[in-house]
Design an enzyme around this catalytic site. Structure first.
Site, short mmCIF file in Angstrom:
data_model
loop_
_atom_site.label_atom_id
_atom_site.label_comp_id
_atom_site.label_asym_id
_atom_site.label_seq_id
_atom_site.Cartn_x
_atom_site.Cartn_y
_atom_site.Cartn_z
N HIS A 99 103.56 42.06 23.25
CA HIS A 99 104.47 41.37 22.55
C HIS A 99 104.69 39.88 23.06
O HIS A 99 105.47 39.15 22.53
CB HIS A 99 105.72 42.12 22.30
CG HIS A 99 106.35 41.82 20.82
ND1 HIS A 99 107.45 42.62 20.30
CD2 HIS A 99 106.15 40.78 20.01
CE1 HIS A 99 107.81 42.01 19.21
NE2 HIS A 99 107.14 40.97 18.96
N ASP A 122 111.44 46.37 15.94
CA ASP A 122 111.15 46.47 17.29
C ASP A 122 112.37 47.47 17.92
O ASP A 122 113.42 47.71 17.75
CB ASP A 122 110.90 45.28 18.30
CG ASP A 122 110.31 45.53 19.47
OD1 ASP A 122 110.29 46.60 20.30
OD2 ASP A 122 109.66 44.41 19.84
N HIS A 124 112.93 47.44 20.94
CA HIS A 124 113.43 46.55 22.12
C HIS A 124 113.92 45.20 21.37
O HIS A 124 113.46 44.83 20.71
CB HIS A 124 112.49 46.38 23.37
CG HIS A 124 111.83 47.56 23.62
ND1 HIS A 124 110.53 48.24 23.17
CD2 HIS A 124 112.09 48.52 24.58
CE1 HIS A 124 110.32 49.36 23.71
NE2 HIS A 124 111.31 49.40 24.67
N ASP A 126 113.50 42.51 23.51
CA ASP A 126 112.62 41.48 23.92
C ASP A 126 113.46 40.18 24.19
O ASP A 126 112.94 39.08 24.18
CB ASP A 126 111.56 41.08 23.14
CG ASP A 126 110.64 42.41 22.97
OD1 ASP A 126 110.82 43.29 23.84
OD2 ASP A 126 109.86 42.60 22.02
N HIS A 139 106.30 40.50 28.26
CA HIS A 139 106.48 41.20 26.58
C HIS A 139 107.72 41.49 26.40
O HIS A 139 108.18 41.79 25.34
CB HIS A 139 105.48 42.36 26.64
CG HIS A 139 105.72 43.58 27.10
ND1 HIS A 139 105.22 44.77 26.73
CD2 HIS A 139 106.56 43.80 28.18
CE1 HIS A 139 105.78 45.84 27.41
NE2 HIS A 139 106.62 45.38 28.41
N ASP A 226 106.71 45.07 16.16
CA ASP A 226 105.98 45.92 17.24
C ASP A 226 106.03 47.46 16.92
O ASP A 226 106.85 47.94 16.36
CB ASP A 226 107.00 45.90 18.43
CG ASP A 226 106.63 46.38 19.78
OD1 ASP A 226 105.78 47.44 19.65
OD2 ASP A 226 107.01 45.65 20.86
N ASP A 228 106.06 49.88 18.39
CA ASP A 228 106.91 51.03 19.04
C ASP A 228 108.05 50.90 18.29
O ASP A 228 109.00 51.74 18.63
CB ASP A 228 106.94 50.73 20.61
CG ASP A 228 107.84 49.43 20.87
OD1 ASP A 228 108.62 48.95 20.12
OD2 ASP A 228 107.73 49.04 22.10
N GLU A 271 101.60 45.45 20.17
CA GLU A 271 101.37 46.32 20.79
C GLU A 271 100.51 47.83 20.63
O GLU A 271 100.96 49.11 20.86
CB GLU A 271 102.62 46.83 21.24
CG GLU A 271 103.60 45.70 21.65
CD GLU A 271 103.47 45.72 23.35
OE1 GLU A 271 102.78 46.54 23.78
OE2 GLU A 271 103.91 44.75 24.14
#
Length: 299
Positions: A99, A122, A124, A126, A139, A226, A228, A271
């Site tokens: 990412h 996402d 996360h 980030d 990332h 992302d 994830d 990712e």
């Protein structure tokens, strides 16, 4: 006919788990070009941005940020490529890679908009910096860098900062936020829909509110997705899986609603790590979501 350009970014320098550099190849292998052409797009594949080999990258002892110069150099190349695609009136679709590539993507996109909006799909936030990151992995920093917070080598890609205003960002699917990120979200007033909100409100309401929130105050919206963000059951081939994520069906609904809104002007999917995957399942999911985002219809 709608025109779209694919840009591969085989970046694995923003983190330490190997294999995500093969993400663009896995996504191409999963049939992304054919899928998008079948929707009615004229597709140009611009190949891959050149990325330094991890084995040949030397660490900078003056910072805890891993592979800082190599990531910054790649971000500059990506920014220019993305900007050229938009200048040629084509939709940029960027394939990652980890990412950290979003630093370059947003630097290229934002140059063409006065009030760019960003949907950050996402697990996360980030939003880490060198001071808050537990790992030093870049990332985990692209959104912070894009709002102008962090090392100058990352915030000033493309020669300007910031790329996006905090009030023009919506994070969807968050379920793993560091303390420093939580503080920054509150301080900057960044809109976040965690899994708690998605579970309580439903994805339809979350996307309706997101679209309404961004529609009137932005002149373009970038989607940074992302894999994830999805539950590892549906997308196992990611470097930082977090259980309890968005379902495959909810993600399709989100992409379909974005397609109907006609808000999205650029996108990246990141990712995908084939080494951690099961028979290219995650790349196949990514391609299916791209189809929904770009207007694929069941009937």
């Amino acid at each position: 006919m709608n025109k779209l350009s694919i840009i591969g970014v085989p970046m694995d320098l923003g983190q330490t788990r190997r294999g995500v550099d093969m993400g663009p190849s896995a996504i191409r292998y999963a049939g992304v070009i054919e899928r998008i052409e079948n929707i009615g797009y004229s597709v140009e594949d611009k190949g891959n941005i050149e990325i330094a080999l991890a084995e040949r990258v030397h660490s900078d002892e003056n910072t805890n940020l891993k592979n800082l110069k190599a990531v910054a150099d790649a971000s500059e190349r990506l920014a220019q490529t993305v900007s050229d695609v938009i200048t040629n009136k084509r939709f940029p679709l960027v394939l990652g890679g980890d990412h950290s590539i979003a630093i370059g993507t947003l630097a290229g996109v934002s140059r063409h908009y006065k009030n760019l909006g960003v949907i950050w799909y996402d697990a996360h936030g980030d939003l880490n910096t060198a001071d808050t990151s537990p790992s030093g992995n870049i990332h985990g920093m692209p959104l912070a860098a894009s709002i102008g917070i962090g090392d100058d080598a990352l915030t000033r890609i493309g020669g300007y900062t910031p790329k996006v205003k905090p009030e023009n960002i919506v994070i969807i699917g968050a379920r793993s936020l560091d303390e420093g990120e939580k503080e920054l979200i509150k301080e900057k007033g960044i809109k976040v829909y965690t899994m708690h909100e998605i579970d309580r409100m439903g994805m339809t309401k979350v996307m309706e509110e997101t679209i309404l929130y961004l529609r009137d105050k932005t002149d373009g919206v970038h989607l940074s997705l992302d894999l994830d963000g999805l539950d590892p059951h549906d997308a196992p081939g990611v470097g930082t899986p977090v259980i309890g994520g968005i379902s495959y069906r909810e993600s399709h609904l989100a992409m379909e609603m974005l397609a109907e809104s006609q808000l999205i002007t650029s996108a990246e999917f990141v990712e995908v790590n084939p080494i951690l995957d099961e028979r290219n399942k995650t790349a196949t999911v990514a391609v299916a979501l791209m189809g929904s985002l770009l207007g694929e219809k069941l009937v």
